[in-house]
Design a protein around this motif. Structure first.
Motif, PDB file in Angstrom:
ATOM      1  N   ARG A   8      10.497   7.869   1.719  1.00 11.92           N
ATOM      2  CA  ARG A   8       9.461   7.433   2.649  1.00 11.92           C
ATOM      3  C   ARG A   8       8.994   8.571   3.533  1.00 11.92           C
ATOM      4  NH1 ARG A   8       7.997   4.353  -0.363  1.00 11.92           N
ATOM      5  NH2 ARG A   8       8.829   2.297  -0.626  1.00 11.92           N
ATOM      6  N   ARG A   9       9.597   9.742   3.356  1.00  8.17           N
ATOM      7  CA  ARG A   9       9.145  10.903   4.105  1.00  8.17           C
ATOM      8  C   ARG A   9       8.242  11.729   3.219  1.00  8.17           C
ATOM      9  NH1 ARG A   9      15.072  12.197   6.058  1.00  8.17           N
ATOM     10  NH2 ARG A   9      15.302  11.594   3.911  1.00  8.17           N
ATOM     11  N   GLY A  10       7.673  12.769   3.764  1.00 10.79           N
ATOM     12  CA  GLY A  10       6.769  13.610   2.987  1.00 10.79           C
ATOM     13  C   GLY A  10       5.353  13.403   3.457  1.00 10.79           C
ATOM     14  N   SER A  11       4.425  13.924   2.693  1.00 18.59           N
ATOM     15  CA  SER A  11       3.024  13.853   3.079  1.00 18.59           C
ATOM     16  C   SER A  11       2.506  12.424   2.974  1.00 18.59           C
ATOM     17  CB  SER A  11       2.197  14.764   2.171  1.00 18.59           C
ATOM     18  OG  SER A  11       2.092  14.188   0.874  1.00 18.59           O
ATOM     19  N   ALA A  12       1.383  12.177   3.619  1.00 17.60           N
ATOM     20  CA  ALA A  12       0.766  10.842   3.558  1.00 17.60           C
ATOM     21  C   ALA A  12       0.442  10.486   2.110  1.00 17.60           C
ATOM     22  CB  ALA A  12      -0.497  10.819   4.423  1.00 17.60           C
ATOM     23  N   ARG A  13      -0.011  11.472   1.342  1.00 11.97           N
ATOM     24  CA  ARG A  13      -0.333  11.223  -0.069  1.00 11.97           C
ATOM     25  C   ARG A  13       0.915  10.788  -0.841  1.00 11.97           C
ATOM     26  NH1 ARG A  13      -0.878  13.496  -5.221  1.00 11.97           N
ATOM     27  NH2 ARG A  13      -2.932  13.178  -6.186  1.00 11.97           N
ATOM     28  N   GLU A  14       2.035  11.473  -0.618  1.00 17.58           N
ATOM     29  CA  GLU A  14       3.282  11.120  -1.293  1.00 17.58           C
ATOM     30  C   GLU A  14       3.750   9.729  -0.907  1.00 17.58           C
ATOM     31  OE1 GLU A  14       5.685  14.391  -0.035  1.00 17.58           O
ATOM     32  OE2 GLU A  14       5.231  15.585  -1.812  1.00 17.58           O
ATOM     33  N   ARG A  15       3.593   9.383   0.382  1.00 22.95           N
ATOM     34  CA  ARG A  15       4.005   8.044   0.818  1.00 22.95           C
ATOM     35  C   ARG A  15       3.127   6.969   0.178  1.00 22.95           C
ATOM     36  NH1 ARG A  15       4.294  10.785   5.721  1.00 22.95           N
ATOM     37  NH2 ARG A  15       2.459   9.705   6.535  1.00 22.95           N
ATOM     38  N   LEU A  16       1.826   7.241   0.094  1.00 25.13           N
ATOM     39  CA  LEU A  16       0.924   6.291  -0.571  1.00 25.13           C
ATOM     40  C   LEU A  16       1.276   6.155  -2.053  1.00 25.13           C
ATOM     41  CD1 LEU A  16      -2.598   7.109   0.903  1.00 25.13           C
ATOM     42  CD2 LEU A  16      -1.385   4.917   1.064  1.00 25.13           C
ATOM     43  N   LEU A  17       1.569   7.277  -2.697  1.00 24.29           N
ATOM     44  CA  LEU A  17       1.926   7.243  -4.112  1.00 24.29           C
ATOM     45  C   LEU A  17       3.214   6.440  -4.324  1.00 24.29           C
ATOM     46  CD1 LEU A  17       1.391   8.041  -7.015  1.00 24.29           C
ATOM     47  CD2 LEU A  17       2.402  10.283  -6.546  1.00 24.29           C
ATOM     48  N   ALA A  18       4.192   6.623  -3.439  1.00 26.12           N
ATOM     49  CA  ALA A  18       5.435   5.848  -3.536  1.00 26.12           C
ATOM     50  C   ALA A  18       5.149   4.353  -3.398  1.00 26.12           C
ATOM     51  CB  ALA A  18       6.433   6.304  -2.465  1.00 26.12           C
ATOM     52  N   ARG A  19       4.237   3.986  -2.500  1.00 23.76           N
ATOM     53  CA  ARG A  19       3.881   2.573  -2.330  1.00 23.76           C
ATOM     54  C   ARG A  19       3.175   2.025  -3.564  1.00 23.76           C
ATOM     55  NH1 ARG A  19       1.112   2.405   3.460  1.00 23.76           N
ATOM     56  NH2 ARG A  19       0.651   0.257   2.861  1.00 23.76           N
ATOM     57  N   LEU A  20       2.305   2.836  -4.168  1.00 21.46           N
ATOM     58  CA  LEU A  20       1.632   2.430  -5.407  1.00 21.46           C
ATOM     59  C   LEU A  20       2.646   2.191  -6.517  1.00 21.46           C
ATOM     60  CD1 LEU A  20      -1.335   4.951  -5.219  1.00 21.46           C
ATOM     61  CD2 LEU A  20      -1.610   2.455  -5.367  1.00 21.46           C
ATOM     62  N   LEU A  21       3.608   3.105  -6.651  1.00 15.30           N
ATOM     63  CA  LEU A  21       4.633   2.976  -7.693  1.00 15.30           C
ATOM     64  C   LEU A  21       5.517   1.768  -7.442  1.00 15.30           C
ATOM     65  CD1 LEU A  21       5.524   6.764  -8.031  1.00 15.30           C
ATOM     66  CD2 LEU A  21       4.264   5.377  -9.696  1.00 15.30           C
ATOM     67  N   ASP A  22       5.823   1.503  -6.175  1.00 14.67           N
ATOM     68  CA  ASP A  22       6.603   0.306  -5.838  1.00 14.67           C
ATOM     69  C   ASP A  22       5.839  -0.960  -6.206  1.00 14.67           C
ATOM     70  OD1 ASP A  22       8.739   1.731  -4.824  1.00 14.67           O
ATOM     71  OD2 ASP A  22       8.204   1.430  -2.715  1.00 14.67           O
ATOM     72  N   ALA A  23       4.570  -0.986  -5.883  1.00 17.08           N
ATOM     73  CA  ALA A  23       3.760  -2.199  -6.079  1.00 17.08           C
ATOM     74  C   ALA A  23       3.509  -2.498  -7.547  1.00 17.08           C
ATOM     75  CB  ALA A  23       2.425  -2.063  -5.342  1.00 17.08           C
ATOM     76  N   PHE A  24       3.287  -1.455  -8.349  1.00 15.41           N
ATOM     77  CA  PHE A  24       2.902  -1.680  -9.747  1.00 15.41           C
ATOM     78  C   PHE A  24       4.027  -1.425 -10.740  1.00 15.41           C
ATOM     79  CE2 PHE A  24      -1.116  -1.221  -7.530  1.00 15.41           C
ATOM     80  CZ  PHE A  24      -1.848  -2.252  -8.079  1.00 15.41           C
ATOM     81  N   GLY A  25       5.165  -0.935 -10.259  1.00 15.99           N
ATOM     82  CA  GLY A  25       6.316  -0.719 -11.136  1.00 15.99           C
ATOM     83  C   GLY A  25       5.989   0.257 -12.256  1.00 15.99           C
ATOM     84  N   GLU A  26       6.264  -0.170 -13.489  1.00 18.16           N
ATOM     85  CA  GLU A  26       6.026   0.682 -14.650  1.00 18.16           C
ATOM     86  C   GLU A  26       4.610   0.532 -15.206  1.00 18.16           C
ATOM     87  OE1 GLU A  26       8.076   3.087 -16.037  1.00 18.16           O
ATOM     88  OE2 GLU A  26       9.068   2.712 -14.136  1.00 18.16           O
ATOM     89  N   THR A  27       3.812  -0.344 -14.600  1.00 20.80           N
ATOM     90  CA  THR A  27       2.447  -0.554 -15.081  1.00 20.80           C
ATOM     91  C   THR A  27       1.470   0.224 -14.202  1.00 20.80           C
ATOM     92  OG1 THR A  27       2.070  -2.525 -13.731  1.00 20.80           O
ATOM     93  CG2 THR A  27       3.083  -2.856 -15.901  1.00 20.80           C
ATOM     94  N   LEU A  28       0.196   0.023 -14.469  1.00 19.57           N
ATOM     95  CA  LEU A  28      -0.861   0.661 -13.690  1.00 19.57           C
ATOM     96  C   LEU A  28      -1.880  -0.386 -13.293  1.00 19.57           C
ATOM     97  CD1 LEU A  28      -1.575   3.712 -16.007  1.00 19.57           C
ATOM     98  CD2 LEU A  28      -0.604   3.853 -13.721  1.00 19.57           C
ATOM     99  N   PRO A  29      -2.623  -0.164 -12.214  1.00 21.76           N
ATOM    100  CA  PRO A  29      -3.738  -1.062 -11.925  1.00 21.76           C
ATOM    101  C   PRO A  29      -4.736  -0.978 -13.080  1.00 21.76           C
ATOM    102  CG  PRO A  29      -3.408   0.520 -10.123  1.00 21.76           C
ATOM    103  CD  PRO A  29      -2.517   0.928 -11.244  1.00 21.76           C
ATOM    104  N   PRO A  30      -5.259  -2.098 -13.539  1.00 26.98           N
ATOM    105  CA  PRO A  30      -6.247  -2.026 -14.622  1.00 26.98           C
ATOM    106  C   PRO A  30      -7.527  -1.357 -14.126  1.00 26.98           C
ATOM    107  CG  PRO A  30      -6.025  -4.279 -13.816  1.00 26.98           C
ATOM    108  CD  PRO A  30      -4.988  -3.469 -13.115  1.00 26.98           C
ATOM    109  N   PRO A  31      -8.251  -0.660 -15.012  1.00 31.41           N
ATOM    110  CA  PRO A  31      -9.461   0.063 -14.596  1.00 31.41           C
ATOM    111  C   PRO A  31     -10.532  -0.844 -13.989  1.00 31.41           C
ATOM    112  CG  PRO A  31      -8.791   0.766 -16.782  1.00 31.41           C
ATOM    113  CD  PRO A  31      -7.919  -0.395 -16.413  1.00 31.41           C
TER     114      PRO A  31
END
Length: 198
Positions: A8-31
């Motif tokens: 949860r530390r690091g740059s704002a971009r890294e924190r956002l990316l961690a939240r995206l990975l948490d929310a979507f798990g092994e999948t991705l948001p559909p286009p």
């Protein structure tokens, strides 16, 4: 960089990316999902996502890079004790699991966009050669010279990606023994006709 869900530390971009990975798990948001909808999913603003990632494809590229990095770390560890064939089979098994379908679609989508604007996806494009490098190293270890090893590894990975594209476009048409066929072609052996399925 591989981001754990506990980071949860690091740059704002890294924190956002961690939240995206948490929310979507092994999948991705559909286009077809909007940046606004993705932002709502992780309880942030779409302006913040746009600032750090540029667009939905930018979000997808960053997520793919992190997810693939995590997968490839495990694969590259296994490569230390693998033959070329064993490592190629491990790559194929990893990326053809049914739960990987969303990511495969996302990967192909981002690759298509990167083909038109590689400068917008430089980090992503630079990250997609790591398995080819490892496979090439194994081919050299098994006696090929550096150039031939690189060519064999490149064609093997390209064949896998082509078959993944075929499977996305026409599900069920990819041969069950696809990786065996790829490896036989690499060795210049004739490809045996499959017997009738039972």
């Amino acid at each position: 960089m591989i981001l754990s869900t506990s980071e949860r530390r690091g740059s704002a971009r890294e924190r956002l990316l961690a939240r995206l990975l948490d929310a979507f798990g092994e999948t991705l948001p559909p286009p077809e999902m909007s940046l606004r909808e993705v932002a709502a999913q992780i309880e942030t603003s779409h302006a913040l996502l746009r600032y750090h990632f540029g667009s939905l494809p930018g979000v997808l590229a960053a997520m793919l890079k992190a997810q693939r990095s995590r997968d490839n770390e495990a694969l590259l560890e296994a490569a230390r004790h693998s033959t070329f064939e064993e490592f190629a089979e491990a790559i194929w098994r990893t990326y053809t699991r049914p739960e990987q379908l969303s990511r495969t679609r996302g990967f192909l989508y981002v690759v298509g966009l990167a083909a038109y604007g590689p400068e917008n996806f430089r980090e992503f494009v630079e990250s997609i050669g790591d398995l080819t490098v490892a496979l090439s190293s194994l081919a050299e270890r098994e006696g090929l010279d550096a150039q031939e090893a690189r060519e064999v590894a490149t064609v093997t990975i390209a064949a896998m990606r082509g078959l993944l594209l075929q499977e996305v476009l026409a599900p069920g048409t990819c041969p069950k023994d696809a990786i065996t066929l790829i490896l036989r072609m690499r060795d210049g052996r004739s490809v045996p006709r499959s017997g009738p399925e039972r």
